[in-house]
Design a protein around this motif. Sequence first.
Motif, PDB file in Angstrom:
ATOM      1  N   ILE A 303      63.987  75.319 -54.032  1.00  0.00           N
ATOM      2  CA  ILE A 303      63.051  75.998 -55.302  1.00  0.00           C
ATOM      3  C   ILE A 303      63.274  75.622 -56.126  1.00  0.00           C
ATOM      4  CG2 ILE A 303      65.376  76.980 -56.402  1.00  0.00           C
ATOM      5  CD1 ILE A 303      63.628  79.350 -56.656  1.00  0.00           C
ATOM      6  N   THR A 304      61.405  75.623 -56.260  1.00  0.00           N
ATOM      7  CA  THR A 304      61.174  74.685 -57.312  1.00  0.00           C
ATOM      8  C   THR A 304      60.584  75.956 -58.700  1.00  0.00           C
ATOM      9  OG1 THR A 304      60.167  72.600 -57.903  1.00  0.00           O
ATOM     10  CG2 THR A 304      59.227  73.916 -56.653  1.00  0.00           C
ATOM     11  N   PRO A 348      60.782  70.997 -51.563  1.00  0.00           N
ATOM     12  CA  PRO A 348      58.992  70.523 -52.607  1.00  0.00           C
ATOM     13  C   PRO A 348      59.002  70.243 -53.776  1.00  0.00           C
ATOM     14  CG  PRO A 348      60.802  72.683 -52.510  1.00  0.00           C
ATOM     15  CD  PRO A 348      61.308  71.827 -51.654  1.00  0.00           C
ATOM     16  N   ALA A 349      58.784  69.598 -54.148  1.00  0.00           N
ATOM     17  CA  ALA A 349      58.133  68.989 -56.189  1.00  0.00           C
ATOM     18  C   ALA A 349      57.566  68.936 -56.399  1.00  0.00           C
ATOM     19  CB  ALA A 349      59.446  67.896 -55.869  1.00  0.00           C
ATOM     20  N   PHE A 350      56.710  68.715 -57.101  1.00  0.00           N
ATOM     21  CA  PHE A 350      54.785  68.898 -57.496  1.00  0.00           C
ATOM     22  C   PHE A 350      55.235  67.577 -58.302  1.00  0.00           C
ATOM     23  CE2 PHE A 350      54.806  73.568 -57.127  1.00  0.00           C
ATOM     24  CZ  PHE A 350      54.096  73.997 -56.852  1.00  0.00           C
ATOM     25  N   SER A 351      54.227  67.054 -57.999  1.00  0.00           N
ATOM     26  CA  SER A 351      53.383  66.093 -59.047  1.00  0.00           C
ATOM     27  C   SER A 351      53.928  66.145 -60.177  1.00  0.00           C
ATOM     28  CB  SER A 351      51.753  65.060 -58.540  1.00  0.00           C
ATOM     29  OG  SER A 351      51.192  65.997 -58.919  1.00  0.00           O
ATOM     30  N   PRO A 352      53.750  64.799 -61.295  1.00  0.00           N
ATOM     31  CA  PRO A 352      53.605  65.408 -63.336  1.00  0.00           C
ATOM     32  C   PRO A 352      52.460  66.336 -62.831  1.00  0.00           C
ATOM     33  CG  PRO A 352      54.319  62.954 -62.432  1.00  0.00           C
ATOM     34  CD  PRO A 352      53.898  64.083 -61.198  1.00  0.00           C
ATOM     35  N   ASP A 353      50.754  66.028 -62.222  1.00  0.00           N
ATOM     36  CA  ASP A 353      50.089  67.063 -63.421  1.00  0.00           C
ATOM     37  C   ASP A 353      49.808  68.106 -62.997  1.00  0.00           C
ATOM     38  OD1 ASP A 353      49.164  66.351 -60.166  1.00  0.00           O
ATOM     39  OD2 ASP A 353      47.136  65.314 -61.274  1.00  0.00           O
ATOM     40  N   GLY A 354      51.225  68.433 -61.775  1.00  0.00           N
ATOM     41  CA  GLY A 354      51.327  70.002 -61.034  1.00  0.00           C
ATOM     42  C   GLY A 354      50.086  70.138 -59.388  1.00  0.00           C
TER      43      GLY A 354
END
Length: 385
Positions: A303-304, A348-354
Amino acid sequence: MRRRTFLRTVSAGLGAAAFSGAVWHDAVAATSARAASVTAGESPYGPLGAADGNGVALPAGFSSRVVARSGRSVGGTIWHPAPDGGACFADGSGWIYVSNSEVPLVGGASAIRFAADGSIDRAYRILSGTNLNCAGGRTPWNTWLSCEEIFRGKVYETDPYGTRAAQQRPAMGKFKHEAAACDPDRAAIYLTEDESDGCFYRFTPNVWGDLSSGRLDVLCGIGGDSVEWRPVPDPTPGVLGRQTRHQVSAARHFNGGEGCYYAGGICYFTAKGDRKVWAYDTTRQTVTSVYDGGGTLDGVDNITGLPPGDLYVAEDGGNMEINIITFDGVVAPVLRLDGQSGSEITGPAFSPDGTRLYFSSQRGTSGESLGTGGITYEVTGPFRR
C-alpha cells in the motif's frame, strides 16, 4: 466494488501536513451512514482501457513501460528475481527506485537510478546474502528498511544511494517481518507481521534517526476499537524462545499483515487473510477498518498513497490490479495486468514528483515460483496530487 468509509487526509509523504487523527475520526463518524450502503462510483481517472503492448490496462492519458526484468541486465547490473517491496528516493535532478528480492538465501535488494528525463542511469545492489526480503519502508533520513519474511526475520537498514554498507537492526525485533512505515510526528516506526495470527508493532528508537537501539511495543486491544501499546518482553528471542506475537496475552492479532503506510496521524496497514485495510489513529488510539473486502479489490497487499489522501493498494493475486481508495470512499482499479494470474503485484511507489508509479509483477507471465520471470514497470500519467 464498494464505497467505504474513508478519511480525506492531506499528505505529501513523510512529515507532510495532514488532517489530524481527531478530524479523521469525526469525518468517518459523519459519513459512515451515507457511505456504508453505497456501491462504488467511478475511478477519478476513468475506466481502464484495453491492455497496451506491455500487458497493462490503464485509463486514458496514462502510459506504461517495462524498466527491468529478472535475470536481465538493467543499468549495468542483473535485476534480481521475485521483486517485492519498493520505494522511491530523490537524488539530485533524478530519483532512485529501490526493490527487494523475495527469494531464499540470497534475497537482498537492488536500486535503479533514473536521470531527470526518466532514462535509466545505472542500477546496483544495496543488500545481498539475506533471506526472503519481502516489503519494508523508507525513512525520513533517506534509508530503506528491508525486511526478512522468515522465522526470526530481521530488518536491514540500507543505503539507496549505494555508498554505505547495510546494517542489521535487531532491536526492531526478530519475527516474520513484512512492511514498515515511519511516523516522524511521534518518532516511531510501525511494523507488520505476515502470520495468520500476526501482530502490529511499534518501534521507538532511543534517538530518532538511529535504529541501533530502542523499544519494541505490540498493539493490544482494550475494548472495542480502542487500543494501547505494551512492551514486547523479548524482541530478539532465540530459536527456542517464545515468538514475539505470543509474548503479550492482550496483543491484537491480524490475519496476514502486509503493507503499511503512514500519513497525517494515521497508519494504514493491510491484512490479506482479513481482506481488510486497517487504520490506526494515533490521536484517538483506535484501530478501524476503512475497507473490509468485497468488490474488485482482493488479496490486499502493498500500500502507498499520494497527497490528496488517496491510497493505492496492490493485489496479491485477485485479478492483478492496483486499486485506488479515494479520500471520499470510492474503491476502483487504476491499472490491471493481463495474462499474469500466477503472479502478484508488489512494490508500488511514486516518484518524488508524483507523476510516475513504479511496481513489479513478482513472477510475471511465467508464474515461476522463484520469480525468475519478474517484471518491474513504470506508469506515467496525471495522478492526483
